[in-house]
Design an enzyme around this catalytic site. Structure first.
Site, PDB file in Angstrom:
ATOM      1  N   THR A  11       0.941 -24.210  95.842  1.00 20.36           N
ATOM      2  CA  THR A  11       0.112 -23.883  97.009  1.00 20.36           C
ATOM      3  C   THR A  11       0.162 -22.371  97.258  1.00 20.36           C
ATOM      4  O   THR A  11       0.732 -21.622  96.458  1.00 20.36           O
ATOM      5  CB  THR A  11       0.637 -24.609  98.262  1.00 20.36           C
ATOM      6  OG1 THR A  11       1.923 -24.043  98.590  1.00 20.36           O
ATOM      7  CG2 THR A  11       0.780 -26.107  98.039  1.00 20.36           C
ATOM      8  N   GLY A  18      -2.044 -34.766  94.119  1.00 20.33           N
ATOM      9  CA  GLY A  18      -2.645 -36.040  94.519  1.00 20.33           C
ATOM     10  C   GLY A  18      -3.838 -35.885  95.436  1.00 20.33           C
ATOM     11  O   GLY A  18      -4.539 -34.867  95.427  1.00 20.33           O
ATOM     12  N   ASP A  19      -4.053 -36.909  96.248  1.00 24.23           N
ATOM     13  CA  ASP A  19      -5.253 -36.974  97.085  1.00 24.23           C
ATOM     14  C   ASP A  19      -5.344 -35.821  98.083  1.00 24.23           C
ATOM     15  O   ASP A  19      -6.407 -35.565  98.651  1.00 24.23           O
ATOM     16  CB  ASP A  19      -5.261 -38.285  97.898  1.00 24.23           C
ATOM     17  CG  ASP A  19      -5.496 -39.511  97.030  1.00 24.23           C
ATOM     18  OD1 ASP A  19      -5.670 -39.351  95.805  1.00 24.23           O
ATOM     19  OD2 ASP A  19      -5.489 -40.625  97.588  1.00 24.23           O
ATOM     20  N   ILE A  33       6.197 -24.059  97.462  1.00 23.64           N
ATOM     21  CA  ILE A  33       5.624 -25.381  97.803  1.00 23.64           C
ATOM     22  C   ILE A  33       4.517 -25.753  96.811  1.00 23.64           C
ATOM     23  O   ILE A  33       3.580 -24.977  96.584  1.00 23.64           O
ATOM     24  CB  ILE A  33       5.054 -25.389  99.242  1.00 23.64           C
ATOM     25  CG1 ILE A  33       6.132 -24.945 100.245  1.00 23.64           C
ATOM     26  CG2 ILE A  33       4.533 -26.782  99.601  1.00 23.64           C
ATOM     27  CD1 ILE A  33       5.637 -24.847 101.683  1.00 23.64           C
ATOM     28  N   CYS A  73      -3.434 -49.463  93.991  1.00 21.87           N
ATOM     29  CA  CYS A  73      -4.655 -49.972  93.356  1.00 21.87           C
ATOM     30  C   CYS A  73      -4.662 -51.501  93.274  1.00 21.87           C
ATOM     31  O   CYS A  73      -5.712 -52.113  93.097  1.00 21.87           O
ATOM     32  CB  CYS A  73      -4.803 -49.374  91.963  1.00 21.87           C
ATOM     33  SG  CYS A  73      -4.655 -47.585  91.972  1.00 21.87           S
ATOM     34  N   TYR A 127     -15.507 -51.482  64.684  1.00 20.90           N
ATOM     35  CA  TYR A 127     -16.608 -52.446  64.593  1.00 20.90           C
ATOM     36  C   TYR A 127     -16.212 -53.692  63.825  1.00 20.90           C
ATOM     37  O   TYR A 127     -15.759 -53.640  62.688  1.00 20.90           O
ATOM     38  CB  TYR A 127     -17.855 -51.823  63.934  1.00 20.90           C
ATOM     39  CG  TYR A 127     -18.848 -52.899  63.518  1.00 20.90           C
ATOM     40  CD1 TYR A 127     -19.334 -53.795  64.489  1.00 20.90           C
ATOM     41  CD2 TYR A 127     -19.243 -53.070  62.207  1.00 20.90           C
ATOM     42  CE1 TYR A 127     -20.191 -54.825  64.129  1.00 20.90           C
ATOM     43  CE2 TYR A 127     -20.109 -54.093  61.843  1.00 20.90           C
ATOM     44  CZ  TYR A 127     -20.576 -54.975  62.799  1.00 20.90           C
ATOM     45  OH  TYR A 127     -21.408 -55.984  62.455  1.00 20.90           O
TER      46      TYR A 127
END
Ligand code: FAD
Length: 570
Positions: free
Chosen positions: A293, A302-303, A298, A61, A447
């Site tokens: 999965t 992530g992406d 496994i 990032c 505030y």
């Protein structure tokens, strides 16, 4: 190339270690967080991480800011080194190690050592895939010419920096107006380049509804960005003087010293496909709520995975660092035998661009419509980020979507110069607890004059929505204006009206409403607007009390102008 078989770096094949072996492919957001969490949970397990790149646990990032020289020291991008993983966590990290094969029956992966050229096989008891997503590079003519870059890792950013410096680059074309494209625009401008942003859609920031993207587009233009919307990339030619010529689908030719491709990313599923793991319709690996999965040994995070959207219940892919980190943690807990589950995503995101902040959470209006949701309402408001009497208050353009009649919050988008992400984070958290607009109205928030208001923008959004739900403030949306038979009444003062208004509107200022309201026909629907919606709310309430069928045009002229930026004094 030699071929070796390894069960454990610490053991020989003849004397295999009894330790359980967990191998992790990809050592950045999801993979590194999984490895570190697993070690904290289990000292007995052997953990080995492989990454094809030269680094692990680096700050993807931060890459745009490294290109922009905001982060000048490359080492700042390295969150943790292989040595730190070894010394602090007893985790073995192999960089420059491309995992090229996966045999789920033998429970082995094939690792190609990119330095020595050697290939070896590693056995696992549990495998975690966190290979991320690759930038999309469409097969267009000239797409592989030198000077055309994507930004995924430190070497990419280093190459872009070197190109800018060696070529004394002055102009750039960024293709794609999403998060990474916008961050690259900011950072190239920061380096003094003139930037053209080419975006195929009619708006930047596709997750936003179009009217909410408008202030951002205005801001980009004001900052000198050459914004080319509704036009895609066709090809890249060699230009004179060693420069590039970007040719858009419209035929427009844009000369550039460099081109950044920011067209989105695609899950890296090659290994998963090779192993026959189930891949979903969105192109990611299908996992259960423990990130497992279709193969019980496994996990994937992530992406690369598909995830459930908690608001719409749809399956999606969301390439963001927060979910990747949380999923890595969930996978570690599952491998360690804990029942932790991933809750799903709601797409909370933020981007800063040349001083402006854009943030969103949950569903957009277009997303709701695509999903066939109809029982929702929206309110727009434009409050200051802190009390107006304290110097420096800047408006936040805020849109809140909620379901009718229960008031459950469905999504929010905000754009402004200050205090934007704080409001979206509060709303995001409320969404996570399945909160309603009533919770926003009641939220007790910080505030003092320099930080907020006694009625914070979050409270105001909730109160406005409550007014809509309980009928106190019937609202009309800007999208209803086309072809409406209603009388449109602008309740601002004449001098404001003169500066610009909706073409068919009549002007009856709120300050004169109580004496002149009988000028309005009782037989017609009335749509009332002011600058941001507050005076129109007062006028709407008054007219409703007098028996008129009045509705407030939500967000007022500010929102109307966002969707009709060309509107001038008429
Ligand atoms: P990654 O972090 O990408 O890690 C995957 C790793 O796996 C890579 O190092 C890759 O080399 C390695 N790998 C892949 N295949 C193999 C293989 N076969 N063998 C060995 N290694 C392999 N998200 C945000 O939330 N906020 C931001 O501001 C933000 N900014 C971003 C800016 C940029 C420029 C980029 C590129 C991404 C940004 N993101 C941001 C997205 C975020 O970085 C990703 O969502 C997150 O890193 C995904 O984590 P991951 O573990 O799935 O993949």
């Amino acid at each position: 190339m030699s071929q070796a078989q390894s069960r454990s770096p610490e053991s020989s094949p003849a004397n295999p270690s009894p330790r359980r072996r967990v191998l992790i492919v990809g050592g950045v957001a999801g993979g590194a967080s999984c490895a570190a969490r697993l070690r904290r949970l289990d000292e007995s397990v052997e953990i080995v991480v492989f990454d094809r790149g030269p680094y692990v646990a680096f700050a993807n990032c931060g890459l745009p800011y490294f290109v922009g020289d905001v982060i000048a020291d490359e080492r700042k991008l390295l969150v943790a080194s292989p040595e730190l993983f070894r010394d602090r966590f007893n985790i073995a990290v192999h960089t420059d190690s491309d995992v090229t094969g996966l045999d789920p029956v033998a429970r082995t992966i094939t690792v190609h050592d990119m330095v020595s050229g050697e290939q070896r096989t590693e056995h696992y008891d549990a495998l975690v895939l966190s290979p991320g997503a690759a930038p999309i590079r469409p097969p267009l003519p000239g797409i592989d010419r030198p000077g055309i870059f994507a930004v995924r890792n430190i070497p990419d950013s280093r190459r872009i920096r070197a190109w800018i410096e060696e070529r004394q680059a002055k102009t750039a074309v960024v293709v794609g107006g999403g998060f990474i494209g916008l961050e690259m625009v900011e950072n190239l401008i920061h380096r003094g380049l003139s930037v053209t942003l080419l975006e195929k859609l009619p708006q930047v920031m596709p997750p936003l509804d179009p009217e909410m993207a408008e202030p951002l587009m205005e801001h980009l233009r004001a900052k000198g960005v050459d914004l080319r919307l509704g036009d895609g990339l066709a090809r890249v030619d060699d230009g004179p003087d060693g420069r590039l010529q970007v040719v858009a689908e419209s035929g427009t030719v844009l000369p550039a010293d460099l081109v950044i491709l920011a067209l989105g990313v695609r899950p890296e599923t090659a290994l998963a496909r090779q192993a026959g793991l189930t891949i979903g319709e969105r192109g990611g690996i299908v996992v259960d709520r423990q990130m497992r999965t279709s193969d019980p040994h496994i996990w994937a995070v992530g992406d690369v995975v598909e995830v459930a959207d908690v608001l719409l219940g749809q399956i999606t892919v969301l390439p963001l660092a927060g979910p990747a980190n949380r999923e890595g943690r969930v996978a570690a807990e599952a491998i360690a035998g804990r029942p932790t589950q991933f809750r799903g995503i709601q797409a909370t995101a933020v981007v800063g661009i040349l001083g402006m902040t854009v943030a969103s959470t949950g569903a957009s209006e277009k997303g709701l419509r695509r999903a066939g949701v109809t029982n929702f309402e929206r309110v727009y408001l434009h409050p200051g980020h802190h009390a107006g009497y304290y110097p420096g208050a800047r408006p936040i353009h805020l849109k809140l979507l909620f379901s009718v009649p229960d008031g459950r919050i469905l999504g929010a988008q905000a754009v402004g110069m200050e205090g934007v992400e704080k409001r979206i984070d509060v709303i995001a958290t409320t969404i996570q607890f399945r909160g309603t607009v009533h919770d926003l109205a009641e939220a007790e928030l910080c505030y003092a004059p320099q930080f907020g208001a006694a009625k914070d923008p979050v409270n105001l959004a909730g109160m406005l929505a409550q007014n809509v739900l309980n009928g106190d403030m019937p609202v009309a949306s800007w999208s209803e204006l086309d072809g409406t038979d209603a009388l449109i009444v602008d309740v601002r003062e004449p001098e404001e009206f003169a500066l610009g208004h909706i073409a068919s509107a009549v002007n009856l200022p709120l300050s004169q409403m109580r004496v002149r309201f009988r000028e309005l026909p009782e037989t017609r629907d009335i749509l009332v607007y002011c600058g941001v919606g507050q005076r129109a709310y007062f006028a709407t309430r008054f007219l409703l009390h007098q028996g008129y069928r009045a509705r407030n045009l939500s967000g007022g002229f500010t929102t109307y102008k966002a969707i009709h930026p060309d509107v001038a004094a008429t």
